[in-house]
Design an enzyme around this catalytic site. Structure first.
Site, mmCIF file in Angstrom:
data_model
loop_
_atom_site.group_PDB
_atom_site.id
_atom_site.type_symbol
_atom_site.label_atom_id
_atom_site.label_comp_id
_atom_site.label_asym_id
_atom_site.label_seq_id
_atom_site.Cartn_x
_atom_site.Cartn_y
_atom_site.Cartn_z
ATOM 1 C CG ASP A 26 -2.037 0.942 1.209
ATOM 2 O OD1 ASP A 26 -2.870 0.791 0.305
ATOM 3 O OD2 ASP A 26 -2.092 1.838 2.074
ATOM 4 C CD GLU A 81 -2.107 2.194 -3.708
ATOM 5 O OE1 GLU A 81 -3.223 2.623 -4.050
ATOM 6 O OE2 GLU A 81 -1.678 2.319 -2.549
HETATM 7 O O1 TEU Z 1 -4.742 3.888 -1.775
HETATM 8 C C1 TEU Z 1 -4.042 5.071 -1.935
HETATM 9 C C2 TEU Z 1 -4.294 5.659 -3.241
HETATM 10 O O2 TEU Z 1 -3.472 5.504 -4.086
HETATM 11 C C3 TEU Z 1 -5.540 6.410 -3.594
HETATM 12 O O3 TEU Z 1 -6.185 5.766 -4.663
HETATM 13 C C4 TEU Z 1 -6.483 6.674 -2.470
HETATM 14 O O4 TEU Z 1 -7.315 5.578 -2.295
HETATM 15 C C5 TEU Z 1 -7.366 7.855 -2.712
HETATM 16 O O5 TEU Z 1 -8.228 7.551 -3.746
HETATM 17 C C6 TEU Z 1 -6.636 9.139 -2.931
HETATM 18 O O6 TEU Z 1 -7.498 10.101 -3.447
HETATM 19 C C7 TEU Z 1 -4.364 2.965 -0.796
HETATM 20 C C8 TEU Z 1 -5.466 1.926 -0.662
HETATM 21 O O7 TEU Z 1 -5.576 1.212 -1.850
HETATM 22 C C9 TEU Z 1 -6.722 2.622 -0.265
HETATM 23 O O8 TEU Z 1 -7.829 1.759 -0.237
HETATM 24 C C10 TEU Z 1 -6.492 3.221 1.097
HETATM 25 O O9 TEU Z 1 -7.595 3.998 1.464
HETATM 26 C C11 TEU Z 1 -5.237 4.103 1.139
HETATM 27 O O10 TEU Z 1 -4.128 3.549 0.466
HETATM 28 C C12 TEU Z 1 -4.796 4.280 2.573
HETATM 29 O O11 TEU Z 1 -4.308 3.072 3.068
#
Ligand code: TEU
Ligand code: CA
Length: 555
Positions: free
Chosen positions: A201, A255
């Site tokens: 993440d 990610e």
């Molecule tokens: O997502 C972080 C991210 O890249 C974004 O897409 C975020 O969800 C948001 O849309 C920014 O506007 C990761 C996870 O995939 C997400 O589900 C979590 O909420 C976030 O990190 C925090 O852990």
């Protein structure tokens, strides 16, 4: 090892968002036993690897992306025994499991943070990022993704802690070596159980900017590029590789929110020994960089695909995906989810996703062409991000509610989080109780049971694509070439390995078209052209492409 390619380049990964996948006990929340009960569905599809969104103990400020105990299973999802049984069932089927590593931040209820906030001299103080305020306000002007400042004041010690996401998600301090050791230990804990690796993440965010200076000018609109640009991120990832990923031969998918295409090789160049692959967001966010929906063109899309392949396709390895739990549904975002074109456009998009030089990720429900939910009211949403947008835009900035709702109806993360539609029965067969988030009313038409029986379904199209990918290494490893990058609606590209050259023809549009094949292209055979084969127009060197046409040919 000459000629050795790691297994994950040939993998097809299916993402499970456990809360919405399958509920086994009628409490309305998906769970691990539910997953175990549906592995046949994945096996028929041809999936060999599962990425499971967080299954750890969590107070659910952000549906599990706020972890309270990294070595415990979320009670709503089941027990550690259920996890072990699920993993055994996955392994027995010859599949692998990738779990979610959320270590940029923890939950504010994690024991480390409970300790950390208790006093300035607590041994866990430096596990998190604490600073003095400036003039009675936060230490700098960083915004949080879920609204407001990225700093929260804590009266107990009269300091502020950093949280890039919700206040319940305090950022860990990776500069502090014991934090890194804790992370490597918990990774080993799960690897010892037999998981194959991790999706990581927001992993580029782990290195903070020295001195945490204010965002200036343009940076304020794109804070994630600053958060992802800390000076020690590659040092930390290389250390993680040396300590854990390398010795366990574990796969890793970062990610990489806030990482430009040109930066991909810094994470995935195999010589650097950092990550196996990353998710880069230019494609998936093309139609909605943030909450606002925006139009895009196919040539823009194709340019990103070609750039990614050129920049990172040979030193490392890319991923392909058109949706996940943070984005709208694939067919609603990139296709046409009206009943007339829903299935055909879903098939065309699946054809793109499964014919890239990259490891494809299929998000749960997209294999049956699930669509966005018809949200109309703020009360229907669950997502912490939506709530933050509402507070910031509607309540504070006085953006008209109707304007935000209009955009959220296309862009919200909740579209992908409605329960998987297993059947035409009540609640789509997801639960015997009341689902935690509403089931899309179109489950009576769009559901797995019906598609399983229909050889022409989106499901079986996915199944055939996956089988084709497995049968032909050119579709996995072959060089990528876009033959017609500027065509507004046709996507024509080849995948070439040794003497095998494969042509993929897509028409991403709701009209039919007579298309002249690029010079020198002669179709020798058709491998897949389901339900809408291209009709050769005799003597014309052109083909008739139906609306949302998709076909794969041997040249
Ligand atoms: O997502 C972080 C991210 O890249 C974004 O897409 C975020 O969800 C948001 O849309 C920014 O506007 C990761 C996870 O995939 C997400 O589900 C979590 O909420 C976030 O990190 C925090 O852990
Ligand atoms: Ca349940």
């Amino acid at each position: 090892m000459v000629g050795h390619t790691p297994w994950w380049k040939d993998a097809v990964v299916y993402q499970i968002y456990p809360r919405s996948f399958m509920d086994s006990n009628g409490d309305g929340i998906g769970d691990l036993n539910g997953i175990t009960s549906r592995l046949d569905h994945l096996q028929v599809l041809g999936i060999d690897t599962i990425w499971l969104s967080p299954h750890f103990d969590s107070p659910n400020a952000d549906n599990g992306y706020d972890i309270r105990d990294y070595r415990k299973v979320m009670a709503e999802f089941g027990t550690m025994d259920d996890f072990d049984r699920m993993l055994a069932a996955i392994t027995e089927r010859g599949m692998r499991l990738i779990i979610d590593l959320v270590v940029n931040h923890s939950s504010d209820q994690h024991e480390w943070f409970v300790q950390s906030r208790s006093s300035r001299d607590n041994p866990y103080r430096d596990y998190y990022v604490w600073r003095d305020g400036v003039d009675g306000g936060p230490p700098n002007n960083y915004p949080a993704f879920f609204g407001g400042s990225a700093w929260e004041y804590d009266a107990a010690t009269d300091q502020w802690y950093l949280h890039y996401f919700a206040p319940q998600q305090p950022d860990l301090n990776w500069e502090h070596e014991p934090v890194r050791r804790e992370v490597y230990d918990l990774m080993r804990f799960w690897l010892d159980k037999g998981v194959a690796g991790f999706r990581m993440d927001v992993i580029p965010f782990i290195s903070k900017q020295p001195g945490l200076p204010n965002l200036e000018g343009e940076q304020r609109a794109r804070p994630h590029y600053v958060y992802a640009g800390g000076p020690r991120v590659h040092e930390f990832l290389h250390e993680m590789h040396t300590e854990v990923l390398g010795p366990y031969d574990a796969v890793s998918v970062g990610e990489a929110f806030g990482v430009e295409v040109s930066e991909i090789p810094k994470f995935t160049d195999t010589a650097r020994e950092e990550l196996s692959m990353i998710f880069q967001f230019d494609l998936v966010r093309l139609g909605h960089p943030h909450w606002r929906q925006r139009s895009f063109t196919w040539p823009q899309f194709k340019r990103i695909v070609a750039d990614m392949d050129e920049v990172a396709g040979t030193t490392g390895w890319n991923t392909s995906f058109l949706a996940n739990h943070d984005n709208p549904r694939m067919v609603s975002q990139f296709g046409d989810d009206s009943p007339a074109w829903r299935e055909r456009s879903a098939k065309a998009l699946a054809t793109w996703n499964l014919t890239q030089r990259a490891t494809p990720f299929v998000y749960q429900g997209d294999e049956i062409g699930m669509t966005n939910y018809p949200f109309t009211d703020i009360e229907q949403y669950d997502d912490v991000e939506v709530k933050g947008l509402w507070r910031g835009l509607v309540e504070t900035d006085k953006v008209p509610a109707a304007e935000l709702l209009e955009h959220l109806a296309h862009t919200s993360r909740d579209h992908s989080r409605t329960p998987v539609q297993w059947s035409a029965e009540a609640e789509g067969g997801f639960t015997a109780g009341t689902p935690w988030l509403a089931v899309n009313p179109n489950h009576t038409e769009v559901n797995a049971a019906a598609q399983m029986m229909d050889d022409g379904s989106v499901f079986h199209h996915h199944r055939r694509l996956i089988a084709l990918r497995r049968a032909h290494p050119a579709l996995v490893h072959g060089a990528y070439r876009d033959l017609d990058p500027e065509h507004p609606t046709v996507f024509a590209y080849t995948r070439t390995l040794d003497d095998v050259s494969v042509l993929v023809l897509l028409h991403l549009c709701g009209d039919a078209l007579d298309y002249s094949l690029p010079a020198g292209v002669t179709i020798a055979d058709t491998w897949l052209a389901e339900a809408h084969a291209p009709e050769p127009i005799p003597g014309a060197g052109s083909v008739r492409l139906a609306a949302w046409h998709a076909s794969i040919h041997l040249l």
